[in-house]
Structures are given as C-alpha cells and as structure tokens.
Design a protein around this motif. Sequence first.
Motif, PDB file in Angstrom:
ATOM      1  N   GLY A   1      -2.307  14.704  22.369  1.00  0.00           N
ATOM      2  CA  GLY A   1      -1.631  14.693  23.657  1.00  0.00           C
ATOM      3  C   GLY A   1      -1.633  13.330  24.310  1.00  0.00           C
ATOM      4  O   GLY A   1      -0.622  12.889  24.858  1.00  0.00           O
ATOM      5  N   GLU A   2      -2.773  12.625  24.246  1.00  0.00           N
ATOM      6  CA  GLU A   2      -2.892  11.312  24.878  1.00  0.00           C
ATOM      7  C   GLU A   2      -2.859  10.165  23.883  1.00  0.00           C
ATOM      8  O   GLU A   2      -2.453   9.065  24.220  1.00  0.00           O
ATOM      9  CB  GLU A   2      -4.198  11.230  25.684  1.00  0.00           C
ATOM     10  N   THR A   3      -3.306  10.438  22.651  1.00  0.00           N
ATOM     11  CA  THR A   3      -3.389   9.360  21.666  1.00  0.00           C
ATOM     12  C   THR A   3      -2.629   9.728  20.403  1.00  0.00           C
ATOM     13  O   THR A   3      -2.358  10.899  20.135  1.00  0.00           O
ATOM     14  CB  THR A   3      -4.859   9.056  21.296  1.00  0.00           C
ATOM     15  N   LEU A   4      -2.324   8.684  19.619  1.00  0.00           N
ATOM     16  CA  LEU A   4      -1.595   8.851  18.368  1.00  0.00           C
ATOM     17  C   LEU A   4      -2.374   8.168  17.250  1.00  0.00           C
ATOM     18  O   LEU A   4      -3.011   7.137  17.463  1.00  0.00           O
ATOM     19  CB  LEU A   4      -0.197   8.211  18.461  1.00  0.00           C
ATOM     20  N   ALA A   5      -2.286   8.742  16.043  1.00  0.00           N
ATOM     21  CA  ALA A   5      -2.913   8.126  14.883  1.00  0.00           C
ATOM     22  C   ALA A   5      -2.195   8.598  13.635  1.00  0.00           C
ATOM     23  O   ALA A   5      -1.642   9.707  13.595  1.00  0.00           O
ATOM     24  CB  ALA A   5      -4.398   8.469  14.804  1.00  0.00           C
ATOM     25  N   LEU A   6      -2.189   7.773  12.613  1.00  0.00           N
ATOM     26  CA  LEU A   6      -1.638   8.180  11.329  1.00  0.00           C
ATOM     27  C   LEU A   6      -2.578   9.203  10.697  1.00  0.00           C
ATOM     28  O   LEU A   6      -3.801   9.040  10.729  1.00  0.00           O
ATOM     29  CB  LEU A   6      -1.508   6.949  10.432  1.00  0.00           C
ATOM     30  N   ASP A   7      -2.023  10.259  10.145  1.00  0.00           N
ATOM     31  CA  ASP A   7      -2.833  11.296   9.503  1.00  0.00           C
ATOM     32  C   ASP A   7      -3.262  10.806   8.118  1.00  0.00           C
ATOM     33  O   ASP A   7      -2.479  10.827   7.166  1.00  0.00           O
ATOM     34  CB  ASP A   7      -2.032  12.591   9.387  1.00  0.00           C
ATOM     35  N   LEU A   8      -4.489  10.349   8.003  1.00  0.00           N
ATOM     36  CA  LEU A   8      -4.976   9.787   6.745  1.00  0.00           C
ATOM     37  C   LEU A   8      -5.312  10.856   5.716  1.00  0.00           C
ATOM     38  O   LEU A   8      -5.666  10.529   4.580  1.00  0.00           O
ATOM     39  CB  LEU A   8      -6.186   8.892   7.015  1.00  0.00           C
ATOM     40  N   GLU A   9      -5.246  12.130   6.104  1.00  0.00           N
ATOM     41  CA  GLU A   9      -5.356  13.208   5.119  1.00  0.00           C
ATOM     42  C   GLU A   9      -4.054  13.325   4.329  1.00  0.00           C
ATOM     43  O   GLU A   9      -4.038  13.774   3.193  1.00  0.00           O
ATOM     44  CB  GLU A   9      -5.637  14.539   5.818  1.00  0.00           C
ATOM     45  N   LEU A  10      -2.971  12.887   4.967  1.00  0.00           N
ATOM     46  CA  LEU A  10      -1.644  13.029   4.385  1.00  0.00           C
ATOM     47  C   LEU A  10      -1.118  11.715   3.821  1.00  0.00           C
ATOM     48  O   LEU A  10      -0.255  11.708   2.949  1.00  0.00           O
ATOM     49  CB  LEU A  10      -0.677  13.548   5.458  1.00  0.00           C
ATOM     50  N   CYS A  11      -1.658  10.593   4.311  1.00  0.00           N
ATOM     51  CA  CYS A  11      -1.120   9.274   3.953  1.00  0.00           C
ATOM     52  C   CYS A  11      -2.202   8.372   3.377  1.00  0.00           C
ATOM     53  O   CYS A  11      -3.363   8.439   3.800  1.00  0.00           O
ATOM     54  CB  CYS A  11      -0.540   8.579   5.186  1.00  0.00           C
ATOM     55  N   THR A  12      -1.806   7.531   2.445  1.00  0.00           N
ATOM     56  CA  THR A  12      -2.645   6.408   2.027  1.00  0.00           C
ATOM     57  C   THR A  12      -1.878   5.128   2.320  1.00  0.00           C
ATOM     58  O   THR A  12      -0.636   5.119   2.337  1.00  0.00           O
ATOM     59  CB  THR A  12      -3.009   6.478   0.534  1.00  0.00           C
ATOM     60  N   VAL A  13      -2.621   4.033   2.555  1.00  0.00           N
ATOM     61  CA  VAL A  13      -2.008   2.793   3.047  1.00  0.00           C
ATOM     62  C   VAL A  13      -2.492   1.626   2.194  1.00  0.00           C
ATOM     63  O   VAL A  13      -3.709   1.465   1.979  1.00  0.00           O
ATOM     64  CB  VAL A  13      -2.376   2.549   4.527  1.00  0.00           C
ATOM     65  N   ASP A  14      -1.562   0.814   1.700  1.00  0.00           N
ATOM     66  CA  ASP A  14      -1.951  -0.315   0.862  1.00  0.00           C
ATOM     67  C   ASP A  14      -2.830  -1.310   1.622  1.00  0.00           C
ATOM     68  O   ASP A  14      -3.758  -1.905   1.052  1.00  0.00           O
ATOM     69  CB  ASP A  14      -0.720  -1.018   0.286  1.00  0.00           C
ATOM     70  N   ALA A  15      -2.584  -1.503   2.918  1.00  0.00           N
ATOM     71  CA  ALA A  15      -3.355  -2.476   3.690  1.00  0.00           C
ATOM     72  C   ALA A  15      -4.827  -2.074   3.776  1.00  0.00           C
ATOM     73  O   ALA A  15      -5.717  -2.934   3.727  1.00  0.00           O
ATOM     74  CB  ALA A  15      -2.764  -2.623   5.098  1.00  0.00           C
ATOM     75  N   ARG A  16      -5.105  -0.779   3.903  1.00  0.00           N
ATOM     76  CA  ARG A  16      -6.501  -0.313   3.935  1.00  0.00           C
ATOM     77  C   ARG A  16      -7.184  -0.574   2.593  1.00  0.00           C
ATOM     78  O   ARG A  16      -8.331  -1.038   2.540  1.00  0.00           O
ATOM     79  CB  ARG A  16      -6.551   1.171   4.283  1.00  0.00           C
ATOM     80  N   ASP A  17      -6.478  -0.271   1.513  1.00  0.00           N
ATOM     81  CA  ASP A  17      -7.051  -0.520   0.187  1.00  0.00           C
ATOM     82  C   ASP A  17      -7.288  -2.009  -0.029  1.00  0.00           C
ATOM     83  O   ASP A  17      -8.302  -2.423  -0.592  1.00  0.00           O
ATOM     84  CB  ASP A  17      -6.117   0.021  -0.894  1.00  0.00           C
ATOM     85  N   PHE A  18      -6.329  -2.815   0.419  1.00  0.00           N
ATOM     86  CA  PHE A  18      -6.431  -4.273   0.277  1.00  0.00           C
ATOM     87  C   PHE A  18      -7.675  -4.807   0.980  1.00  0.00           C
ATOM     88  O   PHE A  18      -8.441  -5.597   0.408  1.00  0.00           O
ATOM     89  CB  PHE A  18      -5.164  -4.915   0.853  1.00  0.00           C
ATOM     90  N   GLU A  19      -7.895  -4.368   2.222  1.00  0.00           N
ATOM     91  CA  GLU A  19      -9.048  -4.849   2.990  1.00  0.00           C
ATOM     92  C   GLU A  19     -10.352  -4.442   2.299  1.00  0.00           C
ATOM     93  O   GLU A  19     -11.308  -5.229   2.251  1.00  0.00           O
ATOM     94  CB  GLU A  19      -9.003  -4.266   4.401  1.00  0.00           C
ATOM     95  N   GLY A  20     -10.421  -3.237   1.784  1.00  0.00           N
ATOM     96  CA  GLY A  20     -11.638  -2.795   1.123  1.00  0.00           C
ATOM     97  C   GLY A  20     -11.927  -3.582  -0.147  1.00  0.00           C
ATOM     98  O   GLY A  20     -13.059  -4.025  -0.379  1.00  0.00           O
ATOM     99  N   LEU A  21     -10.912  -3.799  -0.969  1.00  0.00           N
ATOM    100  CA  LEU A  21     -11.104  -4.536  -2.209  1.00  0.00           C
ATOM    101  C   LEU A  21     -11.411  -6.005  -1.957  1.00  0.00           C
ATOM    102  O   LEU A  21     -12.121  -6.649  -2.739  1.00  0.00           O
ATOM    103  CB  LEU A  21      -9.853  -4.406  -3.082  1.00  0.00           C
ATOM    104  N   ALA A  22     -10.890  -6.564  -0.864  1.00  0.00           N
ATOM    105  CA  ALA A  22     -11.098  -7.985  -0.561  1.00  0.00           C
ATOM    106  C   ALA A  22     -12.555  -8.297  -0.272  1.00  0.00           C
ATOM    107  O   ALA A  22     -12.977  -9.455  -0.382  1.00  0.00           O
ATOM    108  CB  ALA A  22     -10.226  -8.409   0.619  1.00  0.00           C
ATOM    109  N   ARG A  23     -13.330  -7.283   0.105  1.00  0.00           N
ATOM    110  CA  ARG A  23     -14.755  -7.516   0.401  1.00  0.00           C
ATOM    111  C   ARG A  23     -15.614  -7.598  -0.852  1.00  0.00           C
ATOM    112  O   ARG A  23     -16.788  -7.971  -0.790  1.00  0.00           O
ATOM    113  CB  ARG A  23     -15.269  -6.408   1.327  1.00  0.00           C
ATOM    114  N   SER A  24     -15.020  -7.264  -1.991  1.00  0.00           N
ATOM    115  CA  SER A  24     -15.772  -7.281  -3.245  1.00  0.00           C
ATOM    116  C   SER A  24     -15.766  -8.685  -3.847  1.00  0.00           C
ATOM    117  O   SER A  24     -14.891  -9.503  -3.549  1.00  0.00           O
ATOM    118  CB  SER A  24     -15.155  -6.290  -4.241  1.00  0.00           C
ATOM    119  N   ASN A  25     -16.740  -8.955  -4.699  1.00  0.00           N
ATOM    120  CA  ASN A  25     -16.756 -10.196  -5.465  1.00  0.00           C
ATOM    121  C   ASN A  25     -16.542  -9.935  -6.958  1.00  0.00           C
ATOM    122  O   ASN A  25     -16.674 -10.855  -7.778  1.00  0.00           O
ATOM    123  CB  ASN A  25     -18.077 -10.939  -5.258  1.00  0.00           C
TER     124      ASN A  25
END
Length: 658
Positions: free
Chosen positions: A98-122
């Motif tokens: 009602g007051e806030t909006l968010a992408l439903d991550l149960e339904l969607c995957t996002v390349d930017a999220r995966d990118f950020e996670g992998l970038a922290r690895s060595n």
Amino acid sequence: MSRLFFVYNPSSMAKTLRLNVLGPFHAQWSDGTALDVTGKKIQGLLGYLAVESARPHSREQIAALLWSETGDERARHNLRQALSKIRRSNGALISSNGETLALDLELCTVDARDFEGLARSNEVADLERCMALYQGDLLDGLVLREALYDEWLVGAQHHFRRTACDVIERLAAGLAEVDRLEDAVDVLNRRVAMDSACESAHRGLMEIFERVGRRSDALRQYQFLTDALSREFGTAPSPETTVVYERIRTGGGGSAQRVSSPPEEAAVDSEHDLPAVAVLPFDNLSGPEDNYFVDGTVEDIITALSHFSSLMVISRGSTFAYRGREVSDRQVATELRAQFLVRGSVRRAGDRVRLNVQLLDAHAGSTLWAHRFDRELEDVFVVQDELSSTIVSTLAGRVEAAQLAKARRAPRGRLDAYDYLLRGKEHHNRETRGDTEAAIDMFEHAIEADPGYAQAHAWLACGLGMAMRFRPLEYDELLDQAEAAANRGLTLDESDSECLRILAQIALLRQNPRLPIRHQERGLFLNPNDDRSVCAMGEILSFAGRSEEAEGWIRKAMRLNPYHPPRYWSHLARALFHQGRYRDALEALQNFTAPRVRELAFQVAAASMLGDADEIGKYVAGLRKMAPDFDVERFVDTLPYGDDDDRATLRDALLALV
C-alpha cells in the motif's frame, strides 16, 4: 556466454522472470517468451527496482523519481497507471503493501544482483561468471530526461562500471597466475574496449605479450596506448609504462612475469606524507535491527574517502576491530598510525534518523569539526547515500584545513611537499594578484621537494590558470604552461582526478567541443565524491547547451560540500538563466557578498529578461561602477560557449541595456 539464467520453483515449476539491466533493458520469462512491457517509463521503473532491490521504496519517492515535473498528484496518478499496466500484462511482478513498492524476488531474478555477489569473490571462475553478466552500461540506451532519475542512473552506471573495471583487473591477474595467458589477453582487451586510454590495461597486455615472446605485439600495444592518450587527453604514457616499453624494445628482459596492478596502485611512490584518517564504527543508539544501516554508512564513508588522493584512509578491517573496545582516541590513533579519527552515532526514531559526526585530531586532543544530520527516513538507503556523500566531501575539506593550520606554524625550511601544497592552495583560493603569484611559488616549491607529486603539478596548472586573469597579455603562454603542468601530473599518476579536472577546464577554455566532458567524465569515474569535479561537470554542461543537466550536477556539488566556494552560485545562476528561470538566477546571485564582473553581468542580463525597471537600474549601475569600460561583445566572446543560441541569448539581453 548467454546472459539468461532461470530459477525454477521445484514445487510448482511456475515460470520465473529474468531481468537483465547490465546493458540494454531485457526481460524474458523462463518459458522463452519476452516480457510484455512497452514504454520507457515502465522500463525505467522496473530497472530501478531491479538495481535497488535490497529494500522497498515509497510510492512518493518512485513517483517523484519518474515524473518530477508533473506535480505530486499527477505523478502519483501516472505511477498508478504504470503499475496497473504491468499487473494486467504480467501479473504481480511488483509487490506492494500500500505504501511501498518492491520487485518480487520470488518471481524475478536480476543480473545486477548476481553481478554484485560474484564481484566480491576472488575466485577466477566467479570473476569470469561476473564479467559474463556485464554486457554494457546499466540500462544502456534508456533516456527518460527526468533530472532525479538521470542523476541516479549516472551514479549507478559509474558504480557498476567501476566494479567491472576492478573485476577485470583482478581477473586478468588471476588468469595470468595460472598461466591462462590468452584468456588474460581477452579480458584486458575488453577493458581497453571500455576505455581505450586505460593505461594499466595496455601495460598489462604489453607484459603478457613480452612473457609469451610476442615482442612485436607488445610494441604495437604501446603504440595503441600512445595514440589513445594523445587522442583523448593530449598526453603521453607514464614513466612506468615507458620503462616497460624500453625493456621490451631493447630486449632487456627483467621482471616480465608481472601483470600490471590496478590504476590506484600504479601511481609513482611519493616522498610526501599524506594525512591518515581512520573512520571508527559508529555507535548505534537505536537497536540491533539498525546495525546494517549504521555499519553500511561507515563502510560507504570509508570507501568514498579512499577515492581522495589527498588522504590515506585506514581500512575497514582495521578500524572495525575497535568496535566495543574501551580505548582512548590517542591509543587508537597511535596503533593505526592515523592523525585524524572520525566518530559518530546514529539514532532512528519513527520515520526520522539523526546522525552525529565528529572529526577529531587525536594527537592534539581536539575536535576539528562536528555536525548533526537530521533526515526523514522515506528510503533508508537513499538517506544513507546522501549522508555518506556529504560527510565524505566535508571531511576531506576539514582534514585539509587542519593540515593547513599546522603548515602555517611550521618554519618554511621544514615544510614538506604536502605542506607547500596546502599553503599554495590557501593563497590560490584568495584570488588576488599577489596571492596568485605566492601560490605559484608554493606549488613550485612542492614540486622541488617531491618531483613525483602529481597533485603539486595539477595545482601549479591551476595557479597558472588563475594568473591568466591578472596577466592577460601572457594568456596564451600561461595556458600552454598550465596544460603542460597538468599533463605532467597525469603522466605521474594516471588516476589523479585533480589533473583531469584541470585538463577539462583547459580544454573548455580552448573551446574544444568534446574534450572537456571526456576529461571530466574520467575524473568523476575515478572520484565521484569530489565536489569540485562534480561542480566542474555542471559548469562544462552549462556552456554546452545542456543547462538542465548542469543544474543537477551543480546542486549535487552543493549538497556534497555545504562549505562550497561562492563560484558554485555563479555556475548555478548561468544554468538557471539559460533555462529561462531568470528570477531563480537572480536569487542564486544574491549569495555573493563581493560579486565579480561576470556575476554582475548575469544580474543585468536576468533583470533585462524580467523587464523590472527598478532592478535593471540597480544592476546596471553596479556593473558600471565595477567595470566602467564594460564591452558586451568582448565579454560574451570570452565565455567558452559551445552553444551559439545560449551565447546569442546572453548577448541580446546585455545589448538591450548596456
């Protein structure tokens, strides 16, 4: 490698959506059908929620971000329509309470999220997967012409590009270590494709070619670099790269096993001591549920401060070791070898957050600066970004001011290069003939004390540029000398944003249509929190016929540095004037206590466009008093306009009265 990765719910096998935003916007369901989405605003909405998916966002914030010019009621209406359109065509991609909006991550995957996670690895494998996801600038090609959205997008694009460049540097080094040299060449070539003037990437390719016996390719790579630096910046490769080139050219051998380090580690070692700053964990005065916010703010401050080449910043790992320990400021400073400490506290109450920050000189036992920030908490992470950016820019200036006070008390014979630089900057900022000559003298002494000090060369260029105001008959000679000094600084340290800022100003004075923006974009890429570089981008755009964009950059610089110099108001007034906002331009110019001829002329021009006889008489009298021989044509022709229409508008407004 394909960019499409799908996640299935094994219990229901319901189709899921893959959102790709690194590159052009692309969305596809797991059954192979494309997302039914039309309209750039809907793409912009989904792209924003995909990138900022770590938390929900208020409807008011999203509406203002995408429809800032329509008024609040109309913006909310447009948002409701967009959400309804998405829901009808694609289901509940966006969740709402009602007051806030968010992408439903149960339904969607996002390349930017995966990118950020992998970038922290060595791990090499993770870094390869990370770069497979990066298909270009964030939301490449999406243009909304909404000031708030565009400001967010530019900042986010810089963030992902910086991350990609860092990943490439680490990936290339990792591949070289395991003798996957051809793969390392491919990776470094990708870095060169992103920035043809990236010297560290060219140098890395030269070293790999040397290592595998491809001498002619190594020499050819040096020529590619030379051409790119000459074309983009009018400069030559650094001494470090030249040493590699000469070794390869003469067949001298030596340390051919090393792949170049990232740019920030490639600068020439310097003899001057930079002030060291340690940002300690802030006290959380609310509750453990806010630890993420408190620690995140501190981490952002540490990261952003590290972009300032005038500071040495103690790492997070070292400073966070003092969490919860009862240790005196002096002991902390001694153990960390830091002169300055940053302490703070955070308290959240309802929808507000209060953040107290102190900058301490631990050895002197004194507080140099303290400030309290009170903000509404509509979007916790937007508030966090705003606070950290403002604190960082202010802290950098306060640290420099404290070092200057110390330098004033030191006998001249004992001053090191950094202290000479600070004294020179103090003279430079007074903007008088005598102080300008004194500043140049100080900068030259800094270079004499440490010839490898890139910022001393940069500020010598700045001083020579100021001298052009007082020695007009030597204008061309001084401009050439300033350009040579700035190029020398950039040769010594290719990652010095100060040199790039000054080269952008020189290119602007030479009325080069493209080079100023190119230099300034590169400088902002290296240091996005330097308010001077941010404001300089606004100044450049205000002369390039892009006044709305210019206003956004200048206002951002003012937020970054609440202690900004008066000239920021002058640049803002020019941007407002060329948007036809003449009353706003006059109000901006009221912030000058001692306006120069340029400010007085714009007051006259704005009053002329408004047609108020009393204001016109007052401002014309002020201009005539300051410059009895004021010549409209000569004045307008000296301004580095790249847009003929804006030049004509100013000329006509002044000729009507003067």
